[in-house]
Structure formats: C-alpha cells, structure tokens
Design a protein around this motif. Structure first.
Motif, PDB file in Angstrom:
ATOM      1  N   LEU A 243       0.993  -0.710   0.164  1.00 50.16           N
ATOM      2  CA  LEU A 243       0.105   0.020  -0.178  1.00 50.16           C
ATOM      3  C   LEU A 243       1.059   1.420  -0.064  1.00 50.16           C
ATOM      4  O   LEU A 243      -0.061   2.280  -0.587  1.00 50.16           O
ATOM      5  CB  LEU A 243      -1.008   0.192   1.548  1.00 50.16           C
ATOM      6  N   GLN A 244       1.876   1.008   0.654  1.00 49.75           N
ATOM      7  CA  GLN A 244       2.931   2.405   0.831  1.00 49.75           C
ATOM      8  C   GLN A 244       3.459   2.765  -0.426  1.00 49.75           C
ATOM      9  O   GLN A 244       3.778   4.037  -1.043  1.00 49.75           O
ATOM     10  CB  GLN A 244       3.836   1.501   1.674  1.00 49.75           C
ATOM     11  N   HIS A 245       3.116   1.677  -1.442  1.00 50.04           N
ATOM     12  CA  HIS A 245       4.843   2.365  -2.714  1.00 50.04           C
ATOM     13  C   HIS A 245       3.120   1.459  -3.641  1.00 50.04           C
ATOM     14  O   HIS A 245       4.074   2.189  -4.689  1.00 50.04           O
ATOM     15  CB  HIS A 245       5.536   0.576  -2.642  1.00 50.04           C
ATOM     16  N   GLY A 246       2.212   2.460  -3.400  1.00 47.89           N
ATOM     17  CA  GLY A 246       0.675   2.155  -4.339  1.00 47.89           C
ATOM     18  C   GLY A 246      -0.085   0.825  -5.010  1.00 47.89           C
ATOM     19  O   GLY A 246      -0.255   1.117  -6.270  1.00 47.89           O
ATOM     20  N   TYR A 247       0.365  -0.241  -4.293  1.00 52.57           N
ATOM     21  CA  TYR A 247      -0.563  -1.285  -5.001  1.00 52.57           C
ATOM     22  C   TYR A 247      -1.619  -1.473  -4.779  1.00 52.57           C
ATOM     23  O   TYR A 247      -1.348  -0.897  -3.488  1.00 52.57           O
ATOM     24  CB  TYR A 247       0.629  -2.540  -4.954  1.00 52.57           C
ATOM     25  N   TYR A 248      -2.427  -1.737  -5.398  1.00 50.11           N
ATOM     26  CA  TYR A 248      -3.784  -1.704  -5.046  1.00 50.11           C
ATOM     27  C   TYR A 248      -4.138  -3.011  -4.312  1.00 50.11           C
ATOM     28  O   TYR A 248      -5.137  -2.563  -3.327  1.00 50.11           O
ATOM     29  CB  TYR A 248      -5.142  -1.763  -6.133  1.00 50.11           C
ATOM     30  N   ASP A 249      -3.518  -3.706  -4.666  1.00 48.00           N
ATOM     31  CA  ASP A 249      -3.916  -4.896  -3.117  1.00 48.00           C
ATOM     32  C   ASP A 249      -2.655  -5.914  -3.574  1.00 48.00           C
ATOM     33  O   ASP A 249      -1.718  -5.425  -4.373  1.00 48.00           O
ATOM     34  CB  ASP A 249      -4.923  -5.709  -3.747  1.00 48.00           C
ATOM     35  N   GLN A 250      -2.864  -7.088  -2.784  1.00 48.34           N
ATOM     36  CA  GLN A 250      -2.104  -8.025  -2.171  1.00 48.34           C
ATOM     37  C   GLN A 250      -1.269  -8.424  -3.931  1.00 48.34           C
ATOM     38  O   GLN A 250      -0.484  -9.457  -4.604  1.00 48.34           O
ATOM     39  CB  GLN A 250      -2.042  -8.789  -1.243  1.00 48.34           C
TER      40      GLN A 250
END
Length: 272
Positions: A243-250
């Motif tokens: 989340l910190q690096h802007g990925y929407y989900d796992q």
C-alpha cells in the motif's frame, strides 16, 4: 541529482546465491561520476551443477558490459539497453564480466546515442566510439586489478563528460528526477503535470529517448524502491509495504514482483 537511487540485484537480496561458482560484486563510482554511474560490477560464473544462473532484474539503467575473457577487444565490449522483465542467464562456459551501470538519463551523453537504439540488440562499443573504444577496452582487458580497471573507466568517462557541451536538461531528464524523488509512486498524469507537458508528449519523449513508456519506467523504479525496503527490513508487513508504494492490493503487488523478479515474493522474505 540521482545519487540516492541505487538499484539492487538478486545476489544482494539472496545471499545464498553467493558461492565459489557465482560471484557478484559492486563498487561505487567516484564522487564526480556518482550522478552518472550507479555502480561498477563484476560477475564471475562457473557452469557447475546446482548453479541457478545469473538473475538480471529491471533497474532503469543501461549497462556497458566487458567480457574479460574475450579473445580480442573488438567483440569484448557492448551496451545492453533497458530491460522490462526478469531474465535468468545460464552460461555453458565460464564467464568473467565487468560492468558499468549508467543512469538512463545520463547515458546518452556518454554513449552518444539515444538509449532506444539499444533495446533490440546489443551494440558493440566500437560502433559508438570507433578506435577510441578499442584502445579503451584493451586497457580494461589488461588491467592488473579492480582499482586499476576503475581508474581506466573513470578517466575515460571523465574526459567524455568534460568534453560534452552543456545543454539544458531534457524532458526525460527532468521527468526522471521526479520519478526518483517519488520512488516511482506517481501516475503518468501526475508526472506530466509536474513537467508541464501533455501525457502524449511525455510518452513520445520517453519512447524516442529510452525506448519504453513513462509508465514502464515508473513501475521499474517503484519495484526497485520496494526491493530497497525489503533489503533494509524497514517495513511492518507486506500488505503495508504494498500500500505504501501504491499497489492496489496484494495480488497486484505479487504480480508485479513475479514479472520483475521472476520468483514469488515469499522466496525473498521467508527465513530459510
């Protein structure tokens, strides 16, 4: 300046890859070249049973590679352009390689060509520098030690940069500074706004100069920023890291990791 961006590679993240048959080392450039050269590196590889090959992951940089076992200087040195997905190299013969990793936004000044020209095939240094390249490579092949080899490189690059005409920063150069500043965690729309150009114009500039899109470069630098935190251990959980690096989900995070690294993320984070 790009000094704070230092891409990581598999042997740094997977210490078990280090073995007598596979040695990878890096060496920092001098202060005067630190904004142009990310690192100098060497790989020594023996094709023995159990050797997993040499994993090359995207890093947003361009490499000059010198085959130290080459029989002649003419075919010993070549340029490898930007990569956008992982590649695992398996060698049938022993290899000893010296590399110069250049920041993409600085590489044109040194290589005298747009980086987009190196995306399809390797280009030998002789094609870029002529006889000067052959003389330089011969010095690298006959250098007695790594410090001597670094000195040969730095003298050459220093002379080339000193002789280059000063010019206003290009759109790609300005864009890359924002990409580094934000660790790749920007949209193309946001990046275009920051450099005051349209997205279309920005894409054309990246394709013409680097041979890839700004979206791809953002993804590579963001991925490398994740690797930096994995390496340092400065994260509370993989979910928070994503989340910190802007990925929407796992799932999105895991997919990007497989594309750029070629192994499940858990292979790097589990304790063995």
């Amino acid at each position: 300046m790009t000094r704070f961006y230092r891409p990581l590679h598999a042997p740094q993240l997977q210490p078990k890859l280090h073995r007598p048959s596979h040695s990878f080392r890096e060496f920092a450039p001098s202060h005067r070249l630190a904004s142009h050269v990310a690192t100098y590196w060497t790989v020594d590889f023996q094709p023995v049973p159990g050797n997993q090959g040499h994993r090359v992951i995207p890093d947003g940089c361009v490499d000059i590679i010198v085959d130290l076992l080459a029989s002649s200087s003419r075919q010993a040195a070549y340029v490898v352009g930007l990569t956008t997905q992982v590649e695992v190299l398996h060698f049938a013969k022993a290899r000893s390689v010296w590399g110069i990793r250049l920041y993409s936004e600085s590489a044109r000044t040194i290589l005298k060509s747009p980086i987009s020209e190196f995306t399809a095939n390797r280009v030998f240094m002789e094609e870029l520098w002529g006889q000067e390249a052959l003389d330089w490579v011969e010095k690298l092949l006959t250098a007695k030690s790594i410090p001597d080899r670094i000195d040969v490189v730095e003298q050459q690059l220093g002379q080339m940069l000193a002789g280059a005409e000063a010019s206003a920063p290009t759109l790609v150069y300005q864009s890359m500074q924002y990409i580094y500043d934000y660790k790749g965690n920007l949209s193309v729309t946001d990046l275009a706004d920051k450099v005051n150009f349209s997205e279309r114009h920005l894409r054309r500039a990246f394709e013409r100069e680097l041979g890839l899109s700004p979206k791809e470069m953002l993804g590579i630098v963001r991925f490398q920023s994740v690797l930096e935190e994995l390496y340092s251990g400065n994260y509370s959980s993989l979910t928070d890291l994503a989340l910190q690096h802007g990925y929407y989900d796992q799932s999105h995070f895991a997919g990007a990791f497989m594309r750029y690294y070629g192994l499940p993320l858990k292979r790097l984070t589990r304790q063995e």
